[in-house]
Motif scaffolding. Structure first.
Motif, PDB file in Angstrom:
ATOM      1  N   UNK A   1      12.372 -54.408  69.740  1.00 45.82           N
ATOM      2  CA  UNK A   1      11.802 -55.188  68.628  1.00 45.82           C
ATOM      3  C   UNK A   1      12.835 -55.313  67.508  1.00 45.82           C
ATOM      4  N   UNK A   2      13.487 -54.194  67.198  1.00 49.50           N
ATOM      5  CA  UNK A   2      14.493 -54.176  66.133  1.00 49.50           C
ATOM      6  C   UNK A   2      15.614 -55.171  66.442  1.00 49.50           C
TER       7      UNK A   2
ATOM      8  N   UNK B   1       5.016 -60.513  71.885  1.00 45.45           N
ATOM      9  CA  UNK B   1       4.420 -60.679  73.218  1.00 45.45           C
ATOM     10  C   UNK B   1       5.506 -60.391  74.253  1.00 45.45           C
ATOM     11  N   UNK B   2       5.104 -60.285  75.510  1.00 44.52           N
ATOM     12  CA  UNK B   2       6.076 -60.044  76.590  1.00 44.52           C
ATOM     13  C   UNK B   2       7.061 -61.216  76.660  1.00 44.52           C
TER      14      UNK B   2
ATOM     15  N   UNK C   1      11.825 -62.616  68.428  1.00 41.14           N
ATOM     16  CA  UNK C   1      12.642 -63.678  67.836  1.00 41.14           C
ATOM     17  C   UNK C   1      11.766 -64.749  67.167  1.00 41.14           C
ATOM     18  N   UNK C   2      10.773 -65.243  67.901  1.00 37.05           N
ATOM     19  CA  UNK C   2       9.870 -66.267  67.344  1.00 37.05           C
ATOM     20  C   UNK C   2       9.121 -65.762  66.124  1.00 37.05           C
ATOM     21  N   UNK C   3       8.707 -64.500  66.171  1.00 32.88           N
ATOM     22  CA  UNK C   3       7.954 -63.908  65.057  1.00 32.88           C
ATOM     23  C   UNK C   3       8.832 -63.772  63.808  1.00 32.88           C
ATOM     24  N   UNK C   4      10.091 -63.400  64.006  1.00 28.74           N
ATOM     25  CA  UNK C   4      11.003 -63.269  62.859  1.00 28.74           C
ATOM     26  C   UNK C   4      11.260 -64.631  62.217  1.00 28.74           C
TER      27      UNK C   4
ATOM     28  N   UNK D   1      17.620 -62.370  61.600  1.00 32.20           N
ATOM     29  CA  UNK D   1      17.972 -62.089  60.199  1.00 32.20           C
ATOM     30  C   UNK D   1      19.480 -61.978  59.972  1.00 32.20           C
ATOM     31  N   UNK D   2      20.210 -61.682  61.029  1.00 31.14           N
ATOM     32  CA  UNK D   2      21.649 -61.477  60.907  1.00 31.14           C
ATOM     33  C   UNK D   2      22.330 -62.725  60.347  1.00 31.14           C
TER      34      UNK D   2
END
Length: 306
Positions: free
Chosen positions: A76-77, A48-49, A54-57, A84-85
């Protein structure tokens, strides 16, 4: 003890930017590859805007995803990589943006969606460096993967027309670049690995983890995404109409001449302090204005599968 983990199929999480106009059926593509490779149904999460990834990951990891695939542009990346880092779960790339800078720097064919999807599920893993960027005023701690900058290069990102970007891709950045050529220099202090290397008026300080930017222009010819080093370019065109030609010559000549229009440095940390606030960008996304940032190399912190 029940052996659930070995029998339950692996699951991929897809983090997709629904605002990106794409010509392909992303859901269909993902489903096809999951079925063909014996994976379970994918976990589908839309950005989302307010929360561009971040929240989705975090949600993907909470749901036990075996790989988290960023399906979108460089923004997005970057957001997915931020989560994930430093962990064990690999990231996959399905490049759907304008720049797709990380994918291009890794040598991916950004038009081969089938190849990208298959690579994410059953490809080989490699570790790449990430860069932590800590800003003060406003206080913000972020990651980037390709390049960041303060000054002219960030102004280009701020001033790029979004409609034009959808129509002509990276040429929209050229348009913004030409419009913003005349600006004024800002006094900058650049400290690399604790040693001051620059203290003068500049137009832009760029920090690279990879070499290529929009349109395949190689700003950092020596940059490698897994060499544990930051590449820094300081742009300070000479006065007058032809000043930018000296910068271009410096970039084409890879900074080998003694000219100060483009100076190249390498190091593990870089601290940039500007006399006044100027535009700031990470991986091609304008992130407002700032006058101080400390960037630190985090070698091999992100696992990619491709």
């Amino acid at each position: 003890m029940t052996e659930t983990s070995s029998t339950s199929p692996k699951r991929a999480a897809i983090i997709v930017n629904p605002a990106k106009p794409v010509d392909i059926d992303v859901r269909g593509l993902v489903a096809k590859h999951c079925v063909e490779n014996g994976w379970g149904e994918a976990i589908w999460l839309e950005t989302t805007k307010e929360d561009p990834g971040v929240g989705q990951a975090k949600e993907a990891l909470a749901q036990g995803a075996d790989i988290v695939i960023a399906a979108g542009g460089d923004g997005t990346v970057r957001c997915v990589a931020e989560v994930l880092s430093g962990g064990d779960t690999p990231m996959g790339l399905l490049p759907l943006g304008t720049g797709n800078l990380l994918a291009r720097n890794l040598g991916m064919d950004v038009t081969d969606y089938d190849g990208a999807m298959a690579g994410a599920l059953i490809g080989t893993e490699r570790k790449i460096d990430v860069v932590r960027a800590r800003r003060s005023d406003p206080d913000k701690d972020q990651l980037f993967l390709v390049m960041a900058g303060m000054g002219y290069d960030a102004t280009i990102m701020a001033d790029t027309n979004e409609d034009l970007k959808d129509k002509v891709g990276w040429l929209a950045y050229v348009d913004a670049g030409i419009r913003n050529l005349p600006g004024k220099p800002v006094k900058a202090t650049v400290v690399i690995d604790g040693k001051q290397v620059v203290h003068r008026g500049v137009r832009s300080v760029m920090v690279g983890n990879c070499g290529k930017v929009q349109g395949g222009l190689e700003i950092f010819p020596d940059a490698k995404v897994d060499d544990g080093l930051l590449d820094i370019a300081v742009l300070a065109p000479h006065h007058g109409k032809l000043g930018w030609l000296s910068v271009l010559a410096g970039i084409i000549g890879k900074g080998k001449n003694r000219d100060t229009a483009v100076e190249y440095f390498q190091g593990k940390t870089v601290e940039i302090t500007l006399e006044h606030k100027d535009d700031y960008q990470l991986d091609g996304d304008h992130e407002g204005e700032g006058k101080h940032v400390l960037m630190t190399m985090e070698p091999g912190a992100l696992t990619l599968r491709m």
